[in-house]
Design a protein around this motif. Structure first.
Motif, mmCIF file in Angstrom:
data_model
loop_
_atom_site.group_PDB
_atom_site.id
_atom_site.type_symbol
_atom_site.label_atom_id
_atom_site.label_comp_id
_atom_site.label_asym_id
_atom_site.label_seq_id
_atom_site.Cartn_x
_atom_site.Cartn_y
_atom_site.Cartn_z
ATOM 1 N N GLY A 25 65.875 12.143 69.788
ATOM 2 C CA GLY A 25 67.191 11.537 69.689
ATOM 3 C C GLY A 25 67.962 12.042 68.478
ATOM 4 O O GLY A 25 69.156 12.323 68.562
ATOM 5 N N PHE A 26 67.262 12.176 67.347
ATOM 6 C CA PHE A 26 67.918 12.723 66.160
ATOM 7 C C PHE A 26 68.283 14.191 66.360
ATOM 8 O O PHE A 26 69.355 14.642 65.938
ATOM 9 C CB PHE A 26 67.003 12.574 64.941
ATOM 10 C CG PHE A 26 67.561 13.194 63.691
ATOM 11 C CD1 PHE A 26 68.619 12.594 63.014
ATOM 12 C CD2 PHE A 26 67.047 14.382 63.204
ATOM 13 C CE1 PHE A 26 69.142 13.163 61.865
ATOM 14 C CE2 PHE A 26 67.564 14.968 62.051
ATOM 15 C CZ PHE A 26 68.616 14.352 61.379
ATOM 16 N N ALA A 27 67.377 14.935 67.010
ATOM 17 C CA ALA A 27 67.639 16.360 67.259
ATOM 18 C C ALA A 27 68.901 16.552 68.088
ATOM 19 O O ALA A 27 69.677 17.485 67.843
ATOM 20 C CB ALA A 27 66.439 16.988 67.966
ATOM 21 N N MET A 28 69.121 15.681 69.055
ATOM 22 C CA MET A 28 70.288 15.817 69.924
ATOM 23 C C MET A 28 71.600 15.515 69.197
ATOM 24 O O MET A 28 72.674 15.831 69.699
ATOM 25 C CB MET A 28 70.137 14.912 71.143
ATOM 26 C CG MET A 28 68.998 15.305 72.062
ATOM 27 S SD MET A 28 68.797 14.191 73.479
ATOM 28 C CE MET A 28 70.296 14.565 74.420
ATOM 29 N N SER A 29 71.515 14.902 68.022
ATOM 30 C CA SER A 29 72.722 14.533 67.287
ATOM 31 C C SER A 29 73.043 15.479 66.141
ATOM 32 O O SER A 29 74.056 15.298 65.468
ATOM 33 C CB SER A 29 72.583 13.115 66.728
ATOM 34 O OG SER A 29 71.558 13.069 65.738
ATOM 35 N N THR A 30 72.206 16.483 65.901
ATOM 36 C CA THR A 30 72.423 17.376 64.767
ATOM 37 C C THR A 30 72.612 18.816 65.237
ATOM 38 O O THR A 30 72.655 19.088 66.441
ATOM 39 C CB THR A 30 71.236 17.275 63.776
ATOM 40 O OG1 THR A 30 71.553 17.978 62.582
ATOM 41 C CG2 THR A 30 69.968 17.852 64.389
ATOM 42 N N ASN A 31 72.718 19.746 64.296
ATOM 43 C CA ASN A 31 73.010 21.144 64.634
ATOM 44 C C ASN A 31 71.798 21.851 65.236
ATOM 45 O O ASN A 31 70.655 21.619 64.821
ATOM 46 C CB ASN A 31 73.467 21.903 63.389
ATOM 47 C CG ASN A 31 74.776 21.373 62.843
ATOM 48 O OD1 ASN A 31 75.617 20.885 63.590
ATOM 49 N ND2 ASN A 31 74.959 21.455 61.538
ATOM 50 N N TRP A 32 72.089 22.762 66.171
ATOM 51 C CA TRP A 32 71.032 23.495 66.855
ATOM 52 C C TRP A 32 71.030 24.982 66.537
ATOM 53 O O TRP A 32 69.991 25.620 66.614
ATOM 54 C CB TRP A 32 71.173 23.295 68.367
ATOM 55 C CG TRP A 32 70.520 22.041 68.844
ATOM 56 C CD1 TRP A 32 70.785 20.771 68.430
ATOM 57 C CD2 TRP A 32 69.474 21.920 69.814
ATOM 58 N NE1 TRP A 32 69.992 19.868 69.083
ATOM 59 C CE2 TRP A 32 69.181 20.550 69.936
ATOM 60 C CE3 TRP A 32 68.793 22.840 70.597
ATOM 61 C CZ2 TRP A 32 68.197 20.078 70.807
ATOM 62 C CZ3 TRP A 32 67.820 22.376 71.476
ATOM 63 C CH2 TRP A 32 67.525 21.010 71.572
ATOM 64 N N SER A 33 72.172 25.551 66.212
ATOM 65 C CA SER A 33 72.214 26.989 65.963
ATOM 66 C C SER A 33 73.396 27.349 65.087
ATOM 67 O O SER A 33 74.384 26.608 65.009
ATOM 68 C CB SER A 33 72.293 27.775 67.279
ATOM 69 O OG SER A 33 73.545 27.546 67.906
ATOM 70 N N LYS A 34 73.274 28.506 64.438
ATOM 71 C CA LYS A 34 74.382 29.076 63.674
ATOM 72 C C LYS A 34 74.452 30.563 63.981
ATOM 73 O O LYS A 34 73.473 31.294 63.782
ATOM 74 C CB LYS A 34 74.199 28.856 62.172
ATOM 75 C CG LYS A 34 75.361 29.406 61.338
ATOM 76 C CD LYS A 34 75.176 29.108 59.858
ATOM 77 C CE LYS A 34 76.354 29.627 59.041
ATOM 78 N NZ LYS A 34 76.197 29.339 57.601
ATOM 79 N N THR A 35 75.586 31.014 64.461
ATOM 80 C CA THR A 35 75.787 32.412 64.830
ATOM 81 C C THR A 35 76.875 33.012 63.944
ATOM 82 O O THR A 35 77.979 32.473 63.851
ATOM 83 C CB THR A 35 76.199 32.538 66.303
ATOM 84 O OG1 THR A 35 75.195 31.945 67.129
ATOM 85 C CG2 THR A 35 76.351 34.007 66.693
ATOM 86 N N THR A 36 76.550 34.121 63.281
ATOM 87 C CA THR A 36 77.483 34.799 62.391
ATOM 88 C C THR A 36 77.810 36.167 62.950
ATOM 89 O O THR A 36 76.906 36.883 63.421
ATOM 90 C CB THR A 36 76.876 34.941 60.982
ATOM 91 O OG1 THR A 36 76.502 33.649 60.500
ATOM 92 C CG2 THR A 36 77.880 35.561 60.021
ATOM 93 N N MET A 37 79.088 36.545 62.892
ATOM 94 C CA MET A 37 79.550 37.832 63.410
ATOM 95 C C MET A 37 80.523 38.481 62.447
ATOM 96 O O MET A 37 81.274 37.785 61.762
ATOM 97 C CB MET A 37 80.233 37.638 64.776
ATOM 98 C CG MET A 37 79.328 37.136 65.869
ATOM 99 S SD MET A 37 80.278 36.348 67.208
ATOM 100 C CE MET A 37 80.754 34.802 66.429
ATOM 101 N N ASP A 38 80.491 39.800 62.401
ATOM 102 C CA ASP A 38 81.519 40.549 61.675
ATOM 103 C C ASP A 38 82.783 40.554 62.511
ATOM 104 O O ASP A 38 82.732 40.710 63.736
ATOM 105 C CB ASP A 38 81.053 41.981 61.401
ATOM 106 C CG ASP A 38 79.900 42.033 60.423
ATOM 107 O OD1 ASP A 38 79.760 41.079 59.632
ATOM 108 O OD2 ASP A 38 79.134 43.018 60.450
#
Length: 229
Positions: A25-38
């Motif tokens: 339940g906590f996992a579903m409420s927080t961030n899952w990924s971060k994608t960085t691009m030039d």
């Protein structure tokens, strides 16, 4: 009434499942990924764009992409609906599977509590029910990990989201790098705890079966003459 050993095993199984459900339940409420691009725009210096995504909300941070920087919060499903269909289908599938995981966990908790205070027959209200619900949770959560990682790394979701969120034209996004965040990794202990709940019930079943066999053995080994009387 069930024995103390049975009650203890099923209560511990319910506790592990409850902890796993709270983690999910906590996992579903927080961030899952971060994608960085030039980020490269026409007639501008190189910049960058970073998209941090949860299951329902996200954040886009731009630096000189294409000219100025900004931060924009967005609703994941609303923005995914405006790009190609594959990312939103995969993302929606992940959310649905996680909801099923929670449902199976709740059922496993209820069945475990029921077995800790009663002795049901070997049906889905007995140990079989815990096996089915908890193993389903573990399998579905593993499938979520695979689908979400593929959606982030293989599809062009991030590259399409940046110009869609900020309505930017003539921007080239390259060198995509993705990092999974805490929400994604919390699914792993959820899966492990679900398997742990199964292990507890299996250990009880194995111990109970061994005990029954030991009680039957003296009768099986007795001489035929004694058994006739």
């Amino acid at each position: 009434m069930p024995s103390g050993t049975k009650s203890l095993h099923f209560l511990l199984s319910a506790l592990l499942t409850a902890i796993s459900a709270a983690l999910l339940g906590f996992a579903m409420s927080t961030n899952w990924s971060k994608t960085t691009m030039d980020c490269t725009g026409i007639g501008t210096n190189n910049g960058s764009a970073a998209i941090t995504m949860g299951l329902f909300e996200g954040l886009l941070v731009r630096e000189s992409c294409p000219s100025f920087g900004s931060q924009s919060e967005f609703l994941v499903f609303a923005e995914l609906s405006s790009i190609t269909k594959t990312p939103i289908i995969l993302h929606g599938l992940c959310v649905c599977l996680l909801a099923l995981c929670l449902l199976c966990s709740v059922l496993s908790i209820l069945i475990s509590f029921y077995n800790s205070v009663s002795n049901p027959y070997e049906t889905f209200m007995g140990p079989i029910g815990v096996y089915v619900c908890s193993s389903t949770s573990a399998c579905l959560s593993l499938l979520v990990l695979i689908i979400f990682a593929l959606n982030i790394t293989v599809t062009t979701m991030a590259e399409e989201l940046v110009p869609s969120i900020e309505t930017i034209a003539s921007v080239l996004l390259t060198n995509k790098t993705s990092q999974m965040q805490v929400g994604y990794f919390l699914v792993i202990p959820y899966m492990v705890l679900s398997l742990g709940a199964i292990l507890l019930i299996y250990l009880y079943e194995h111990t109970a079966y061994t005990h029954r066999r030991e009680q039957e053995r003296p009768t099986e080994d007795a001489p035929k003459e004694i058994m006739m009387y």
